[in-house]
Design a protein around this motif. Structure first.
Motif, PDB file in Angstrom:
ATOM      1  N   LEU A  88       0.821  -1.213   0.000  1.00 15.53           N
ATOM      2  CA  LEU A  88       0.000   0.000   0.000  1.00 15.53           C
ATOM      3  C   LEU A  88       0.857   1.267   0.000  1.00 15.53           C
ATOM      4  O   LEU A  88       0.583   2.211  -0.755  1.00 15.53           O
ATOM      5  CB  LEU A  88      -0.935   0.009   1.214  1.00 15.53           C
ATOM      6  N   PHE A  89       1.891   1.296   0.819  1.00 15.78           N
ATOM      7  CA  PHE A  89       2.718   2.502   0.907  1.00 15.78           C
ATOM      8  C   PHE A  89       3.492   2.739  -0.388  1.00 15.78           C
ATOM      9  O   PHE A  89       3.714   3.889  -0.791  1.00 15.78           O
ATOM     10  CB  PHE A  89       3.660   2.422   2.111  1.00 15.78           C
ATOM     11  N   THR A  90       3.889   1.678  -1.056  1.00 15.53           N
ATOM     12  CA  THR A  90       4.551   1.815  -2.351  1.00 15.53           C
ATOM     13  C   THR A  90       3.592   2.410  -3.375  1.00 15.53           C
ATOM     14  O   THR A  90       3.958   3.306  -4.140  1.00 15.53           O
ATOM     15  CB  THR A  90       5.088   0.456  -2.829  1.00 15.53           C
ATOM     16  N   ILE A  92       0.980   4.293  -2.768  1.00 13.98           N
ATOM     17  CA  ILE A  92       0.781   5.705  -2.412  1.00 13.98           C
ATOM     18  C   ILE A  92       1.964   6.546  -2.889  1.00 13.98           C
ATOM     19  O   ILE A  92       1.792   7.621  -3.473  1.00 13.98           O
ATOM     20  CB  ILE A  92       0.569   5.865  -0.891  1.00 13.98           C
ATOM     21  N   GLY A  93       3.185   6.043  -2.684  1.00  7.62           N
ATOM     22  CA  GLY A  93       4.376   6.748  -3.150  1.00  7.62           C
ATOM     23  C   GLY A  93       4.384   6.908  -4.661  1.00  7.62           C
ATOM     24  O   GLY A  93       4.741   7.979  -5.177  1.00  7.62           O
ATOM     25  N   LEU A  94       3.971   5.881  -5.379  1.00  5.63           N
ATOM     26  CA  LEU A  94       3.924   5.951  -6.839  1.00  5.63           C
ATOM     27  C   LEU A  94       2.887   6.975  -7.299  1.00  5.63           C
ATOM     28  O   LEU A  94       3.118   7.712  -8.267  1.00  5.63           O
ATOM     29  CB  LEU A  94       3.628   4.577  -7.430  1.00  5.63           C
ATOM     30  N   ILE A  95       1.769   7.043  -6.613  1.00  3.18           N
ATOM     31  CA  ILE A  95       0.747   8.048  -6.939  1.00  3.18           C
ATOM     32  C   ILE A  95       1.313   9.457  -6.723  1.00  3.18           C
ATOM     33  O   ILE A  95       1.090  10.360  -7.538  1.00  3.18           O
ATOM     34  CB  ILE A  95      -0.532   7.813  -6.109  1.00  3.18           C
ATOM     35  N   LEU A  96       2.077   9.634  -5.651  1.00  3.86           N
ATOM     36  CA  LEU A  96       2.697  10.937  -5.402  1.00  3.86           C
ATOM     37  C   LEU A  96       3.736  11.282  -6.477  1.00  3.86           C
ATOM     38  O   LEU A  96       3.863  12.450  -6.866  1.00  3.86           O
ATOM     39  CB  LEU A  96       3.332  10.962  -4.006  1.00  3.86           C
TER      40      LEU A  96
END
Length: 111
Positions: A88-90, A92-96
């Motif tokens: 999930l955090f990856t 989210i980071g990719l979306i950012l």
């Protein structure tokens, strides 16, 4: 060169950079000849195309766009070719990263 052509060449650089990353993974620490050669060839092609893009698009925007798009594309290759599932955090980071690339290219200004 027009901006549209420059962005098309930038996409080619992203494709070559992503291919280089995939070949590097397959080169097993540069112990396998063919994937190692393919890595070297695609890296040189990638840098060549980036240098062409930088004639039209400022270096910071070029590299920020290239790096962000290459990270996204390489992650997709990792998912499909190497069965690497991002958490999930990856995601989210990719979306950012995607948001950052869009902000730099659509809203950001350089002089």
């Amino acid at each position: 060169m027009s901006n549209i052509i420059a962005y098309i060449v930038l996409i080619l650089a992203v494709i070559l950079g992503t291919a280089a990353n995939g070949f590097a993974k397959g080169a097993n620490g540069f112990t396998l000849l063919i994937p190692s050669l393919l890595t070297a060839i695609t890296i040189v092609g990638c840098m060549f195309t980036l240098s062409i893009v930088m004639k039209t698009i400022p270096v910071g925007i070029t590299y920020a766009s290239f790096a962000g798009l290459c990270i996204i594309a390489t992650t997709i290759v990792g998912i499909y070719k190497f069965n690497q599932t991002p958490d999930l955090f990856t995601v989210i980071g990719l979306i950012l990263i995607i948001a950052g690339v869009l902000i730099v290219n659509l809203i950001g200004k350089t002089t």
